[in-house]
Design a protein around this motif. Structure first.
Motif, mmCIF file in Angstrom:
data_model
loop_
_atom_site.group_PDB
_atom_site.id
_atom_site.type_symbol
_atom_site.label_atom_id
_atom_site.label_comp_id
_atom_site.label_asym_id
_atom_site.label_seq_id
_atom_site.Cartn_x
_atom_site.Cartn_y
_atom_site.Cartn_z
ATOM 1 N N ASP A 1 13.813 8.778 -5.940
ATOM 2 C CA ASP A 1 13.208 7.453 -5.822
ATOM 3 C C ASP A 1 13.222 7.065 -4.345
ATOM 4 O OD1 ASP A 1 12.509 4.781 -5.827
ATOM 5 O OD2 ASP A 1 13.984 4.174 -7.324
ATOM 6 N N ASN A 2 12.050 7.050 -3.729
ATOM 7 C CA ASN A 2 11.961 6.720 -2.311
ATOM 8 C C ASN A 2 12.452 5.309 -2.010
ATOM 9 O OD1 ASN A 2 10.620 8.999 -0.744
ATOM 10 N ND2 ASN A 2 9.213 8.817 -2.467
ATOM 11 N N LYS A 3 12.447 4.455 -3.006
ATOM 12 C CA LYS A 3 12.820 3.049 -2.795
ATOM 13 C C LYS A 3 14.186 2.714 -3.372
ATOM 14 C CE LYS A 3 8.956 2.207 -0.726
ATOM 15 N NZ LYS A 3 8.951 2.004 0.753
ATOM 16 N N TYR B 1 16.255 2.276 6.337
ATOM 17 C CA TYR B 1 15.134 2.800 5.547
ATOM 18 C C TYR B 1 13.839 2.006 5.654
ATOM 19 C CZ TYR B 1 18.482 5.893 3.280
ATOM 20 O OH TYR B 1 19.433 6.848 3.028
ATOM 21 N N ARG B 2 13.919 0.700 5.900
ATOM 22 C CA ARG B 2 12.706 -0.125 5.829
ATOM 23 C C ARG B 2 11.656 0.347 6.835
ATOM 24 N NH1 ARG B 2 11.473 -4.287 3.099
ATOM 25 N NH2 ARG B 2 13.638 -4.713 2.477
ATOM 26 N N ASP B 3 10.419 0.446 6.350
ATOM 27 C CA ASP B 3 9.273 0.864 7.166
ATOM 28 C C ASP B 3 9.459 2.255 7.765
ATOM 29 O OD1 ASP B 3 7.995 -1.623 6.708
ATOM 30 O OD2 ASP B 3 9.144 -2.539 8.334
ATOM 31 N N ASN B 4 10.196 3.095 7.067
ATOM 32 C CA ASN B 4 10.453 4.445 7.574
ATOM 33 C C ASN B 4 10.279 5.460 6.435
ATOM 34 O OD1 ASN B 4 11.184 6.610 9.155
ATOM 35 N ND2 ASN B 4 12.909 5.535 10.091
ATOM 36 N N PRO B 5 9.019 5.700 6.022
ATOM 37 C CA PRO B 5 8.782 6.588 4.879
ATOM 38 C C PRO B 5 9.260 8.020 5.101
ATOM 39 C CG PRO B 5 6.716 6.048 5.989
ATOM 40 C CD PRO B 5 7.767 5.135 6.548
ATOM 41 N N ARG B 6 9.266 8.476 6.353
ATOM 42 C CA ARG B 6 9.740 9.834 6.592
ATOM 43 C C ARG B 6 11.234 9.948 6.278
ATOM 44 N NH1 ARG B 6 9.471 13.627 12.081
ATOM 45 N NH2 ARG B 6 10.823 15.251 11.233
ATOM 46 N N VAL B 7 12.002 8.945 6.664
ATOM 47 C CA VAL B 7 13.434 8.964 6.364
ATOM 48 C C VAL B 7 13.652 8.878 4.854
ATOM 49 C CG1 VAL B 7 15.604 7.698 6.599
ATOM 50 C CG2 VAL B 7 14.156 8.081 8.594
ATOM 51 N N GLU B 8 12.874 8.042 4.169
ATOM 52 C CA GLU B 8 12.992 7.941 2.713
ATOM 53 C C GLU B 8 12.816 9.317 2.064
ATOM 54 O OE1 GLU B 8 11.222 3.444 1.832
ATOM 55 O OE2 GLU B 8 9.893 5.189 1.740
ATOM 56 N N ARG B 9 11.748 10.009 2.471
ATOM 57 C CA ARG B 9 11.464 11.311 1.865
ATOM 58 C C ARG B 9 12.488 12.364 2.290
ATOM 59 N NH1 ARG B 9 7.935 14.451 -0.776
ATOM 60 N NH2 ARG B 9 7.729 16.604 -0.065
ATOM 61 N N ASP B 10 12.830 12.376 3.568
ATOM 62 C CA ASP B 10 13.821 13.352 4.034
ATOM 63 C C ASP B 10 15.138 13.185 3.298
ATOM 64 O OD1 ASP B 10 11.965 14.357 5.785
ATOM 65 O OD2 ASP B 10 12.906 13.552 7.601
#
Length: 201
Positions: free
Chosen positions: A82-84, A113-122
Motif C-alpha cells: 500500500d503506497n499510502k 513520504y508526502r509528495d514523494n511517490p518514488r520513496v513510497e514505491r521504493d
C-alpha cells in the motif's frame, strides 16, 4: 531448524503435490511470523493476497507463463504494498512507544513520504523483499518449499485480484510440499565478487 540450515536448504521449487493442503494452523503460524518483518517507520505497508479460489489460480497461471506451481502449490501469495500506508492513521504504528518517541516519529512519517511517490514505491519493494524472505525461511522451518515469482503479467494479475489503485504488486510466492528436488545451485559467485570494502574502485 537453525536459521543457517533454512538459508542453505531453501531453493526455488517448481514441482508440488497438488493434493496436499496446508493446515490452517500452519498457515497462521507462517503469517504470524511474517508480519514481524521490519518496515521503515514501522508502517507495515505489505499487503498479502492469499489466492485460494481454483478458478482464480487458473486465471493467474494463464498470465504467468503457464507455470504449474501457481495452481499446484498448497498456497499462493501475491505480495503487494500500500503506497499510502504511511498516511493511514500513522499514530497506530507507534502507539506502544513512549510518548516522546511518538511525538518525534509520527510527524516525521508525513515529512518523509508526502509528495514523494518514488520513496513510497521504493519502501514498498523493500518491505516486500524483507517479508518475502521471512516467509520463505519460515516455510522451510515448517517443512514446506517455496518459489518466489516475478514471471507473470503484473497488470493482468492486478486485475484478477482487484488491486486498489494506490497499491502495487512486488512478486508472488508459491508454497507447498515439493515432489521433486531442484537441480544443484547453478553458479554461486564468490563473496569477493559481490562485496567491496568502504567504496567502489
Amino acid at each position: 531448524m537453525q536459521v543457517s540450515e533454512a538459508v542453505r536448504a531453501r531453493r526455488a521449487i517448481k514441482w508440488y503435490d497438488p493434493e496436499h493442503q496446508m493446515p490452517e494452523e500452519t498457515f497462521n503460524k507462517l503469517m504470524e511470523h511474517a508480519i514481524l518483518s521490519p518496515t521503515a517507520f514501522n508502517i507495515q505497508n505489505w499487503r498479502f493476497v492469499r489466492v485460494r479460489d481454483p478458478q482464480q489460480r487458473q486465471a493467474i497461471r494463464a498470465v504467468a507463463w503457464d507455470q504449474a506451481q501457481v495452481t499446484e502449490a498448497s498456497e499462493l501469495l501475491v505480495l503487494c504494498f500500500d503506497n499510502k500506508a504511511w498516511e493511514h492513521e500513522p499514530q497506530r504504528y507507534w502507539q506502544n512507544a513512549p510518548q516522546e518517541v511518538q511525538d518525534m516519529l509520527v510527524p516525521a512519517i508525513d515529512g518523509y513520504y508526502r509528495d514523494n511517490p518514488r520513496v513510497e514505491r521504493d519502501e514498498g519493494m523493500r518491505s516486500c523483499g524483507l517479508v518475502g524472505q521471512t516467509i520463505m525461511l519460515m516455510a522451510q522451518e515448517l517443512g514446506y518449499e517455496t518459489c518466489p515469482m516475478d514471471g507473470f503479467d503484473f497488470d493482468a494479475v492486478g486485475k484478477i485480484i482487484n488491486l486498489p489503485a494506490d497499491h502495487d504488486i512486488a512478486f508472488m510466492i508459491a508454497i507447498g510440499k515439493g515432489i521433486k528436488e531442484s537441480w544443484p545451485k547453478p553458479g554461486q559467485l564468490d563473496l569477493d565478487d559481490v562485496m567491496v570494502t568502504d567504496r567502489f574502485a
